[in-house]
Motif scaffolding. Structure first.
Motif, PDB file in Angstrom:
ATOM      1  N   THR A  56      -6.871  12.072  -9.951  1.00  0.00           N
ATOM      2  CA  THR A  56      -7.912  12.726  -9.176  1.00  0.00           C
ATOM      3  C   THR A  56      -8.898  11.557  -8.381  1.00  0.00           C
ATOM      4  OG1 THR A  56      -9.021  12.727 -11.289  1.00  0.00           O
ATOM      5  CG2 THR A  56      -8.093  14.605 -10.734  1.00  0.00           C
ATOM      6  N   TRP A  57      -8.880  10.616  -8.623  1.00  0.00           N
ATOM      7  CA  TRP A  57      -9.780   9.328  -7.952  1.00  0.00           C
ATOM      8  C   TRP A  57      -9.668   9.633  -6.526  1.00  0.00           C
ATOM      9  CZ3 TRP A  57     -13.890   6.938  -8.012  1.00  0.00           C
ATOM     10  CH2 TRP A  57     -14.118   5.872  -7.073  1.00  0.00           C
ATOM     11  N   GLN A  58      -8.105   9.422  -6.179  1.00  0.00           N
ATOM     12  CA  GLN A  58      -7.810   9.246  -4.671  1.00  0.00           C
ATOM     13  C   GLN A  58      -8.328  10.593  -4.042  1.00  0.00           C
ATOM     14  OE1 GLN A  58      -3.772   7.826  -5.065  1.00  0.00           O
ATOM     15  NE2 GLN A  58      -4.203   6.451  -3.371  1.00  0.00           N
ATOM     16  N   ALA A  59      -8.030  11.859  -4.794  1.00  0.00           N
ATOM     17  CA  ALA A  59      -8.411  13.085  -4.300  1.00  0.00           C
ATOM     18  C   ALA A  59      -9.808  13.084  -3.924  1.00  0.00           C
ATOM     19  CB  ALA A  59      -7.979  14.350  -5.180  1.00  0.00           C
TER      20      ALA A  59
ATOM     21  N   VAL B 195      -1.687  14.166  -1.818  1.00  0.00           N
ATOM     22  CA  VAL B 195      -2.926  14.955  -1.913  1.00  0.00           C
ATOM     23  C   VAL B 195      -3.292  15.593  -0.766  1.00  0.00           C
ATOM     24  CG1 VAL B 195      -5.457  14.356  -2.174  1.00  0.00           C
ATOM     25  CG2 VAL B 195      -3.968  12.852  -3.431  1.00  0.00           C
ATOM     26  N   LEU B 196      -2.938  15.167   0.312  1.00  0.00           N
ATOM     27  CA  LEU B 196      -3.268  15.913   1.574  1.00  0.00           C
ATOM     28  C   LEU B 196      -2.495  17.209   1.523  1.00  0.00           C
ATOM     29  CD1 LEU B 196      -3.959  13.225   3.947  1.00  0.00           C
ATOM     30  CD2 LEU B 196      -5.629  14.732   3.333  1.00  0.00           C
TER      31      LEU B 196
ATOM     32  N   SER C 167      -6.747   1.183   2.167  1.00  0.00           N
ATOM     33  CA  SER C 167      -6.697  -0.086   1.931  1.00  0.00           C
ATOM     34  C   SER C 167      -7.829  -0.604   1.134  1.00  0.00           C
ATOM     35  CB  SER C 167      -6.480  -1.000   3.240  1.00  0.00           C
ATOM     36  OG  SER C 167      -7.743  -0.510   4.068  1.00  0.00           O
ATOM     37  N   HIS C 168      -9.024  -0.012   1.491  1.00  0.00           N
ATOM     38  CA  HIS C 168     -10.325  -0.385   0.566  1.00  0.00           C
ATOM     39  C   HIS C 168      -9.939  -0.068  -0.825  1.00  0.00           C
ATOM     40  CE1 HIS C 168     -12.930  -0.259   4.442  1.00  0.00           C
ATOM     41  NE2 HIS C 168     -12.228  -1.510   3.992  1.00  0.00           N
ATOM     42  N   LEU C 169      -9.412   1.143  -0.979  1.00  0.00           N
ATOM     43  CA  LEU C 169      -9.109   1.727  -2.424  1.00  0.00           C
ATOM     44  C   LEU C 169      -8.172   0.622  -3.186  1.00  0.00           C
ATOM     45  CD1 LEU C 169      -8.361   5.445  -2.034  1.00  0.00           C
ATOM     46  CD2 LEU C 169     -10.181   4.379  -3.495  1.00  0.00           C
ATOM     47  N   GLN C 170      -7.331   0.318  -2.437  1.00  0.00           N
ATOM     48  CA  GLN C 170      -6.155  -0.499  -2.965  1.00  0.00           C
ATOM     49  C   GLN C 170      -6.867  -1.866  -3.468  1.00  0.00           C
ATOM     50  OE1 GLN C 170      -3.297   0.450  -3.374  1.00  0.00           O
ATOM     51  NE2 GLN C 170      -1.972  -1.044  -3.264  1.00  0.00           N
TER      52      GLN C 170
ATOM     53  N   GLU D 295       0.565  -1.045  -0.016  1.00  0.00           N
ATOM     54  CA  GLU D 295      -0.202   0.084  -0.079  1.00  0.00           C
ATOM     55  C   GLU D 295       0.733   1.226  -0.047  1.00  0.00           C
ATOM     56  OE1 GLU D 295      -3.531  -0.010   2.279  1.00  0.00           O
ATOM     57  OE2 GLU D 295      -4.196  -1.925   2.175  1.00  0.00           O
ATOM     58  N   TRP D 296       2.091   1.202  -0.189  1.00  0.00           N
ATOM     59  CA  TRP D 296       3.169   2.178   0.004  1.00  0.00           C
ATOM     60  C   TRP D 296       2.928   3.359  -1.214  1.00  0.00           C
ATOM     61  CZ3 TRP D 296       5.899   4.359   3.305  1.00  0.00           C
ATOM     62  CH2 TRP D 296       6.980   5.324   2.873  1.00  0.00           C
ATOM     63  N   ASP D 297       2.306   3.050  -2.160  1.00  0.00           N
ATOM     64  CA  ASP D 297       2.322   4.024  -3.235  1.00  0.00           C
ATOM     65  C   ASP D 297       0.977   4.497  -2.818  1.00  0.00           C
ATOM     66  OD1 ASP D 297       4.232   3.335  -4.545  1.00  0.00           O
ATOM     67  OD2 ASP D 297       3.492   2.005  -6.197  1.00  0.00           O
ATOM     68  N   ALA D 298      -0.213   3.858  -2.627  1.00  0.00           N
ATOM     69  CA  ALA D 298      -1.119   4.910  -2.112  1.00  0.00           C
ATOM     70  C   ALA D 298      -1.130   5.672  -1.025  1.00  0.00           C
ATOM     71  CB  ALA D 298      -2.362   3.829  -1.754  1.00  0.00           C
TER      72      ALA D 298
END
Lengths: 209, 178
Positions: free
Chosen positions: B110-113, A42-43, B171-174, A32-35
């Motif tokens: 933009t999806w994560q934002a 983003v924040l 983690s859900h996004l992943q 999950e590092w990249d996410a």
């Protein structure tokens, strides 16, 4: 160490060395590092925190309130389907004729060529229907659309553009649009490349102004 | 949070439009602004998003999740505004060599934002304030405590809960994109 604790510490920018060690050694966290990294970016991106104007909500509500209801595409004339096959065939030619506007138009607008098409001129006639507008364009002096492109006819109000359809050979063209000229008073024709972009190009060929 | 009444939205009920805006309006704006970097253009993209969504709402399958559907419309509206501005030499602040058919990288993330913005909007305001103070204002936890007038321990616990919630979301996004 709990994965969520280590990840939340990383996101907050206050991760301790043991938490960073966990993120580096735990296979789930490495996946999950990249996410995590993207989310922290983003924040920390100031544009993420920019707020819309307080009036935007009212403008959205007003725009939808002022726009005509979406309408379904026109259906075939139901009465034709109720006829027997022979009678329907006999009336085929009449039906084709009847499908064209035959009454006087509800409005008529001149649509001159722009500097992109100075020799072009035309008239747009419209018939107001309960669920939209039927339009007929009679155009002269506009060459056929080049290969890979089409002409597109638009009804517009300010920056809101509704396509009435496309055509390649300008002459007498009949189109349909689900809005009215009263709501979308500007009529114009653009030359569009055949692509997935549904917005009008800057190739304005004819414009009622 | 209540779900959106799509049928009422499709009928143009102002209350339903406002409900959808309250749930997703800021997220739509975030997608648009992250891409366009101009408030006026971003707000125009927001208006187009809701207009397009309203026009398509009667075809929306109510058994499906509304979020990805609305996100796709929002992204498309931002792309449309971007391409129009590029064509007309407008105010999208980009490299003049960029081809109009190639979208800038800002459109890709933009999806994560979008997801983070929705997660923040659904958080208790006390937790959201701490996140904003940390990431937007760049305050330390001590400074955040002073600003909010609460104890340092309170800020730490709120920060932990809020960031934990975001970490769980990620983690859900992943999983969703794996």
């Amino acid at each position: 160490m709990n994965c969520d604790d280590a990840r939340s510490a990383f996101l907050s920018g206050a991760a301790s060395q043991p938490e960073l060690d966990h993120l580096g050694s735990c296979s789930d966290c490495r996946n999950e590092w990249d996410a995590l990294e993207t989310s922290r970016q983003v924040l920390e991106d100031q544009s993420f925190w920019v707020e819309p104007s307080p009036t935007l909500e009212d403008r959205v509500v007003a725009m939808i309130g002022e726009t005509p209801q979406p309408v379904a595409p026109p259906r075939p004339r139901r009465w034709l389907w109720t006829l027997g096959g022979g009678a329907a065939a006999a009336l085929g030619a009449i039906a084709v004729w009847a499908g064209l506007p035959s009454t006087a138009p509800d409005w008529e607008v001149a649509i001159p060529g722009t500097s992109e098409a100075p020799d072009a001129s035309g008239v747009v006639r419209g018939w107001n229907e309960w669920n939209g507008t039927r339009v007929v364009l009679d155009i002269e002096g506009l060459p056929p659309a080049p290969d890979g492109s089409l002409y597109e006819f638009w009804f517009s109000r300010d920056e809101l553009h509704i396509s009435a359809g496309t055509f390649a050979a300008p002459d007498s063209v009949e189109l349909w649009v689900g809005v009215s000229k009263a709501d979308f008073p500007r009529l114009w024709i653009t030359l569009e490349p055949v692509d997935e972009d549904e917005s009008p190009s800057g190739n304005n060929m004819m414009d009622s102004g | 949070m209540k779900s959106v009444d799509v049928e009422r939205f499709a009928a143009g009920d102002p209350d339903a439009v406002r409900q959808l805006y309250h749930m997703y309006g800021r997220a739509v704006f975030t997608v648009a602004y992250s891409s366009l970097r101009d408030r006026g253009l971003a707000e125009e993209a927001v208006q187009l998003t809701f207009l397009h969504a309203w026009r398509a709402a009667d075809r929306f399958d109510v058994t499906r999740d509304l979020k990805p559907w609305l996100y796709a419309i929002a992204r498309r509206a931002a792309v449309d505004v971007y391409r129009r501005e590029r064509r007309h030499g407008g105010r999208v602040p980009l490299d003049s060599n960029t081809d109009i058919a190639i979208l800038p990288e800002a459109f890709e993330s933009t999806w994560q934002a979008w997801e983070i913005r929705i997660a923040l909007d659904q958080m208790p305001s006390a937790q959201r304030e701490v996140i904003e103070a940390t990431h937007f204002l760049g305050l330390s936890q001590e400074e955040t405590a002073q600003r909010l007038g609460v104890a340092l321990g309170t800020v730490k616990s709120r920060s932990h809960r809020a960031h934990r919630r975001l970490a769980t979301l990620l983690s859900h996004l992943q999983e969703a994109t794996a």
